[in-house]
Write a protein that holds these residues in place. Sequence first.
Motif, PDB file in Angstrom:
ATOM      1  N   ILE A  67       0.854  -1.190   0.000  1.00 26.27           N
ATOM      2  CA  ILE A  67       0.000   0.000   0.000  1.00 26.27           C
ATOM      3  C   ILE A  67       0.886   1.235   0.000  1.00 26.27           C
ATOM      4  O   ILE A  67       1.714   1.415   0.898  1.00 26.27           O
ATOM      5  N   SER A  99      -3.421   4.366  -2.221  1.00 25.18           N
ATOM      6  CA  SER A  99      -4.404   5.050  -1.373  1.00 25.18           C
ATOM      7  C   SER A  99      -4.702   6.475  -1.833  1.00 25.18           C
ATOM      8  O   SER A  99      -5.692   7.068  -1.414  1.00 25.18           O
ATOM      9  N   GLU A 106      -7.396   3.918   1.813  1.00 20.53           N
ATOM     10  CA  GLU A 106      -6.415   3.098   2.515  1.00 20.53           C
ATOM     11  C   GLU A 106      -7.108   1.942   3.254  1.00 20.53           C
ATOM     12  O   GLU A 106      -6.647   0.802   3.216  1.00 20.53           O
ATOM     13  N   GLN A 125       1.569   4.892   5.210  1.00 21.87           N
ATOM     14  CA  GLN A 125       0.263   5.487   5.455  1.00 21.87           C
ATOM     15  C   GLN A 125       0.033   6.784   4.689  1.00 21.87           C
ATOM     16  O   GLN A 125       0.978   7.460   4.281  1.00 21.87           O
ATOM     17  N   SER A 126      -1.229   7.136   4.512  1.00 25.00           N
ATOM     18  CA  SER A 126      -1.596   8.390   3.849  1.00 25.00           C
ATOM     19  C   SER A 126      -1.466   9.558   4.821  1.00 25.00           C
ATOM     20  O   SER A 126      -1.419   9.373   6.038  1.00 25.00           O
TER      21      SER A 126
END
Length: 335
Positions: A67, A99, A106, A125-126
Amino acid sequence: MGQITLKDIAQALNLSPSTVSRAMKNHPAISVDTRRIVQKYAEEHRYKPNALAMQLRTKRNNTIGVIVPEIVHYFFSTVLSGIQQEAESEGYKLLFCHSQEDYEREVKSVETLLDARVCGILASQSKETQQYGHFQEIIDNNIHLVFFDRICTGINTDKVVVDDYAGAFHAVEHLIGTGCQRIAFLGSSPSMPIANNRRMGYEDALRKHKLPIPKEMSRVCDTIDMAKEVVPQMLQLNPHPDAFFCVNDEVAAYCVQIAKSAGYTIPEEISVCGFTNSYITEVTDPTLTSVDQHGFEMGKVAARLLINRIEGKETKPGIVSRVIKTDLVIKGSTR
């Protein structure tokens, strides 16, 4: 005509599906002639094994989920290249999710990867993410999880990060060493550890050299659109910055362009330093000084750590952290 199956081949050649299956695997119980006929027919009709069926049969899934918040970004594209090289060299397949810096996307990406029964997940992570239940769900499902670059501090799992603090500290110290004293910091969302680490490196370098840290010299500005708004505002300060340390190369490149358009010379009047050392550094005028994050190495290290967890080769209990060192690449945009 759709994808043919082993049953289709068996029917066409008047053989049993089990004979075809063994022929495809070169089983010695099947005659050489039969093996050759089956394999030739399969090749001519572009037969592809059903990967999911094989996984269910062998109870082994060799797919890793990834991701990323951005794909077009130079840093993440180099990280993906490193992940791909390391994973494929060990016989693993990859399933990518993008994402787009969106929390909801996400969450859906995690759901998609869990539904696909991947054996491990690599995630960054976003910017929007402030709730981490979806990442905890990965661990609760006994799926190995490794964060890279942007990590969730509330999740106890392995991680691979850049030494953002040292990269920022050395970059700002370089600016100070060339005579800059009013150094602006264009950073990112304070909710992300990487943003705070770079800001702390910036501030500590100023403290070490007994320079002030005015609040108006530090702004959140991590996109091109923000740069178009923030940089002209900062150039209106009196006194204006004599250097900009930017959170990424895209912002730094626009900083150079905006400052030049306002009549300032680079680097004689204003120095500019970026972070990533992407291809952009070679096409700005002057070329851009930047901190090299070594994204390709990060991708390889993250993939290796995850694979070692999957295969039981990494047995260290608790959280394993790997830190990728940075290098300052000095070019034409700093004195």
